[in-house]
Scaffold this motif. Structure first.
Motif, PDB file in Angstrom:
ATOM      1  N   ALA A 137     -11.333 -32.732  60.778  1.00 55.62           N
ATOM      2  CA  ALA A 137     -11.756 -33.070  62.137  1.00 55.62           C
ATOM      3  C   ALA A 137     -12.536 -34.535  61.995  1.00 55.62           C
ATOM      4  CB  ALA A 137     -13.129 -32.264  62.390  1.00 55.62           C
ATOM      5  N   ILE A 138     -12.407 -35.206  63.011  1.00 53.14           N
ATOM      6  CA  ILE A 138     -12.894 -36.540  62.908  1.00 53.14           C
ATOM      7  C   ILE A 138     -13.515 -37.028  64.152  1.00 53.14           C
ATOM      8  CG2 ILE A 138     -10.803 -37.700  63.648  1.00 53.14           C
ATOM      9  CD1 ILE A 138     -11.506 -39.898  61.420  1.00 53.14           C
ATOM     10  N   ALA A 139     -14.792 -37.674  64.432  1.00 53.77           N
ATOM     11  CA  ALA A 139     -15.419 -37.828  65.690  1.00 53.77           C
ATOM     12  C   ALA A 139     -14.613 -39.293  66.227  1.00 53.77           C
ATOM     13  CB  ALA A 139     -16.709 -38.323  65.425  1.00 53.77           C
ATOM     14  N   ILE A 140     -14.657 -39.078  67.839  1.00 54.52           N
ATOM     15  CA  ILE A 140     -13.885 -40.408  68.316  1.00 54.52           C
ATOM     16  C   ILE A 140     -15.173 -41.135  69.053  1.00 54.52           C
ATOM     17  CG2 ILE A 140     -12.343 -41.089  69.967  1.00 54.52           C
ATOM     18  CD1 ILE A 140     -11.111 -38.445  69.771  1.00 54.52           C
ATOM     19  N   VAL A 141     -15.846 -40.639  69.420  1.00 53.38           N
ATOM     20  CA  VAL A 141     -16.939 -41.330  70.348  1.00 53.38           C
ATOM     21  C   VAL A 141     -18.072 -40.563  70.129  1.00 53.38           C
ATOM     22  CG1 VAL A 141     -15.206 -42.445  72.057  1.00 53.38           C
ATOM     23  CG2 VAL A 141     -16.463 -40.403  72.532  1.00 53.38           C
ATOM     24  N   GLU A 142     -19.230 -41.415  70.039  1.00 56.90           N
ATOM     25  CA  GLU A 142     -20.617 -40.705  70.229  1.00 56.90           C
ATOM     26  C   GLU A 142     -21.410 -41.346  71.608  1.00 56.90           C
ATOM     27  OE1 GLU A 142     -24.879 -40.656  67.911  1.00 56.90           O
ATOM     28  OE2 GLU A 142     -22.919 -40.576  66.819  1.00 56.90           O
ATOM     29  N   ASN A 145     -24.734 -38.476  76.732  1.00 56.01           N
ATOM     30  CA  ASN A 145     -24.876 -37.271  77.259  1.00 56.01           C
ATOM     31  C   ASN A 145     -23.319 -36.523  77.591  1.00 56.01           C
ATOM     32  OD1 ASN A 145     -23.234 -38.316  79.675  1.00 56.01           O
ATOM     33  ND2 ASN A 145     -24.914 -39.852  80.173  1.00 56.01           N
ATOM     34  N   ARG A 146     -23.609 -35.234  78.103  1.00 57.85           N
ATOM     35  CA  ARG A 146     -22.439 -34.536  78.066  1.00 57.85           C
ATOM     36  C   ARG A 146     -21.242 -34.930  78.962  1.00 57.85           C
ATOM     37  NH1 ARG A 146     -21.503 -29.708  75.728  1.00 57.85           N
ATOM     38  NH2 ARG A 146     -19.910 -28.175  76.264  1.00 57.85           N
ATOM     39  N   TYR A 147     -21.580 -35.597  80.148  1.00 63.73           N
ATOM     40  CA  TYR A 147     -20.827 -35.861  81.218  1.00 63.73           C
ATOM     41  C   TYR A 147     -19.918 -37.124  80.606  1.00 63.73           C
ATOM     42  CZ  TYR A 147     -18.949 -38.530  85.299  1.00 63.73           C
ATOM     43  OH  TYR A 147     -18.006 -39.260  85.822  1.00 63.73           O
ATOM     44  N   LEU A 148     -20.324 -37.996  79.975  1.00 60.81           N
ATOM     45  CA  LEU A 148     -19.494 -39.120  79.473  1.00 60.81           C
ATOM     46  C   LEU A 148     -18.584 -38.272  78.473  1.00 60.81           C
ATOM     47  CD1 LEU A 148     -21.886 -41.857  78.876  1.00 60.81           C
ATOM     48  CD2 LEU A 148     -20.013 -41.766  80.557  1.00 60.81           C
ATOM     49  N   LYS A 185      -5.146 -44.642  67.421  1.00 65.58           N
ATOM     50  CA  LYS A 185      -4.608 -44.794  68.518  1.00 65.58           C
ATOM     51  C   LYS A 185      -5.306 -44.432  70.031  1.00 65.58           C
ATOM     52  CE  LYS A 185      -0.304 -42.896  66.209  1.00 65.58           C
ATOM     53  NZ  LYS A 185       0.677 -41.754  66.202  1.00 65.58           N
ATOM     54  N   VAL A 186      -6.354 -43.588  69.754  1.00 62.66           N
ATOM     55  CA  VAL A 186      -7.165 -43.095  70.838  1.00 62.66           C
ATOM     56  C   VAL A 186      -7.856 -44.313  71.476  1.00 62.66           C
ATOM     57  CG1 VAL A 186      -9.171 -41.795  71.325  1.00 62.66           C
ATOM     58  CG2 VAL A 186      -7.149 -40.648  70.049  1.00 62.66           C
ATOM     59  N   GLU A 187      -8.526 -45.217  70.662  1.00 57.72           N
ATOM     60  CA  GLU A 187      -9.435 -46.209  71.272  1.00 57.72           C
ATOM     61  C   GLU A 187      -8.894 -46.772  72.510  1.00 57.72           C
ATOM     62  OE1 GLU A 187     -11.998 -50.033  69.819  1.00 57.72           O
ATOM     63  OE2 GLU A 187     -10.276 -49.321  68.633  1.00 57.72           O
ATOM     64  N   SER A 188      -7.525 -47.111  72.746  1.00 59.69           N
ATOM     65  CA  SER A 188      -7.064 -47.599  74.000  1.00 59.69           C
ATOM     66  C   SER A 188      -7.026 -46.555  75.062  1.00 59.69           C
ATOM     67  CB  SER A 188      -5.700 -48.194  73.605  1.00 59.69           C
ATOM     68  OG  SER A 188      -4.715 -47.355  73.066  1.00 59.69           O
ATOM     69  N   LEU A 189      -7.068 -45.361  74.912  1.00 61.37           N
ATOM     70  CA  LEU A 189      -6.864 -44.400  75.934  1.00 61.37           C
ATOM     71  C   LEU A 189      -8.208 -43.944  76.408  1.00 61.37           C
ATOM     72  CD1 LEU A 189      -4.509 -41.938  73.741  1.00 61.37           C
ATOM     73  CD2 LEU A 189      -3.817 -43.632  75.415  1.00 61.37           C
ATOM     74  N   LEU A 190      -9.242 -44.406  76.079  1.00 64.14           N
ATOM     75  CA  LEU A 190     -10.774 -44.205  76.418  1.00 64.14           C
ATOM     76  C   LEU A 190     -11.073 -44.779  77.737  1.00 64.14           C
ATOM     77  CD1 LEU A 190     -12.553 -44.575  73.145  1.00 64.14           C
ATOM     78  CD2 LEU A 190     -11.802 -42.597  73.855  1.00 64.14           C
ATOM     79  N   GLN A 195     -15.748 -46.717  76.171  1.00 58.48           N
ATOM     80  CA  GLN A 195     -15.392 -47.546  75.097  1.00 58.48           C
ATOM     81  C   GLN A 195     -16.200 -47.945  74.419  1.00 58.48           C
ATOM     82  OE1 GLN A 195     -12.662 -50.580  77.101  1.00 58.48           O
ATOM     83  NE2 GLN A 195     -11.097 -48.976  77.624  1.00 58.48           N
ATOM     84  N   GLU A 196     -17.397 -48.540  74.720  1.00 57.86           N
ATOM     85  CA  GLU A 196     -18.430 -49.060  73.843  1.00 57.86           C
ATOM     86  C   GLU A 196     -18.913 -48.044  72.851  1.00 57.86           C
ATOM     87  OE1 GLU A 196     -22.506 -49.656  75.772  1.00 57.86           O
ATOM     88  OE2 GLU A 196     -21.440 -49.183  77.420  1.00 57.86           O
TER      89      GLU A 196
END
Length: 264
Positions: A137-142, A145-148, A185-190, A195-196
Motif C-alpha cells: 500500500a502507498i499513500a497518494i494524497v493527505e 478532511n474526508r470530503y476532499l 501516474k496518478v498525480e495528473s489524475l487528481l 493537487q497541492e
C-alpha cells in the motif's frame, strides 16, 4: 479453554507477520498462537455494538434501529464524497461528524489481488490496509478532511477498482504491480482541489505479511446464522478472515455483534 464475548473486528499489530487479537470485555485471544490448532466457535446470541441491547444484528454490528439512527454508520462512511461537516451541515450528528470528518485523511493505492483505490483516516494507517488484506500500500494524497478524500477517490475510480475481491485475496492470487510507478501516474489524475496535497515521498511503500500456513484452494464462507456451531483447524489469518484447513473462512468483522463461545 473457553472464551466468551461479543465479536468485534480483530485488533492488529504491525509485525512480520502481522499479529492478530480477538478482544472481549474480560479477556483476549492472541490468534497467531492458535495457528495449526483446533478451534470451536459457538454463536449464542447477539448484542448491538451501539445500544448494547440483545437484539438481532442488522448490519455492521448494529441492530436495525441503531443502523438507521447512529452517526457512526451514515452514508458518508462508505461514500466519503457525501461528507458535509466541512460546510457545517449535519447528516445525523454534526459534533460527531466534525470529529471524524475534519481530520487528516489519506487516499491510497493498495494491492491485494489487483490495484485498489481507497480512503482512510490518517490515524488508521496501516490498520485499514491490514483489514483489507493488502500486501502492499502507498499513500497518494493527505488531505485535511474526508470530503476532499472522497472526491479524490471518485476521480480515481475511473482508473482503479474501489473494491477488494475477498475470495481472490484469500487464495493468494496477487498479480505483481509497481505501486510506486502507479502513484507517479496518478498525480495528473487528481482533482484540482487536492493537487497541492499530493504526497511527494516515493519511499513510503508499506509491505504487509500475514500469518498464513496454507491458502485454501476452494472457499466456503462460514455464516453463523446458518451454522451457529463450527470447528476446524486454523491455518491462516488475513484481512479480517480466519482461514481453516477445510477451506472454510470466517469474516470476523462481518459477524460483529454476535455473541460467541470459543473453545480451544
Amino acid at each position: 479453554m473457553q472464551y466468551q464475548g461479543v465479536l468485534t473486528k480483530m485488533q492488529t499489530e504491525i509485525g512480520n507477520p502481522i499479529q492478530y487479537y480477538l478482544v472481549f470485555e474480560d479477556s483476549f485471544l492472541s490468534m497467531n498462537q492458535l495457528l495449526n490448532k483446533e478451534i470451536e466457535i459457538n454463536c449464542t446470541g447477539f448484542q448491538c455494538l451501539n445500544c448494547n441491547k440483545k437484539k438481532k444484528i442488522y448490519r455492521q454490528g448494529f441492530c436495525y434501529d441503531c443502523f438507521y439512527s447512529s452517526p457512526a454508520v451514515g452514508d458518508w462512511i462508505m461514500r466519503p464524497e457525501l461528507s458535509t461537516a466541512h460546510l457545517g451541515i449535519a447528516d445525523r450528528d454534526l459534533a460527531y461528524e466534525e470529529k471524524v470528518q475534519l481530520q487528516p485523511h489519506i487516499v491510497y493505492l493498495a494491492l491485494s489481488t489487483e490495484i485498489k483505490v481507497g480512503v482512510t483516516r490518517k490515524t488508521q494507517v496501516p490498520t485499514r490496509w491490514i483489514d483489507q488484506g493488502a500486501t502492499r500500500a502507498i499513500a497518494i494524497v493527505e488531505v485535511p478532511n474526508r470530503y476532499l478524500a472522497g472526491i479524490t477517490e471518485v476521480a480515481l475510480k475511473n482508473h482503479y477498482t474501489d473494491k477488494t475481491n475477498w475470495r481472490k485475496m484469500l487464495q493468494d492470487t496477487e498479480i505483481a504491480f509497481d505501486l510506486i510507478a502507479e502513484k507517479a501516474k496518478v498525480e495528473s489524475l487528481l482533482p484540482t482541489q487536492v493537487q497541492e496535497y499530493f504526497v511527494t515521498k516515493s519511499d513510503d511503500l508499506f509491505k504487509l505479511n500475514y500469518p498464513v500456513v496454507n491458502y485454501p484452494a476452494k472457499i466456503a464462507s462460514l455464516n453463523l446464522d446458518k451454522t451457529p456451531t463450527f470447528s476446524g483447524k486454523l491455518v491462516g489469518i488475513k484481512g479480517q478472515y480466519l482461514i481453516f484447513e477445510d477451506g472454510t473462512v470466517f469474516n470476523v468483522r462481518g459477524s460483529e455483534g454476535y455473541v460467541v463461545d470459543i473453545n480451544i
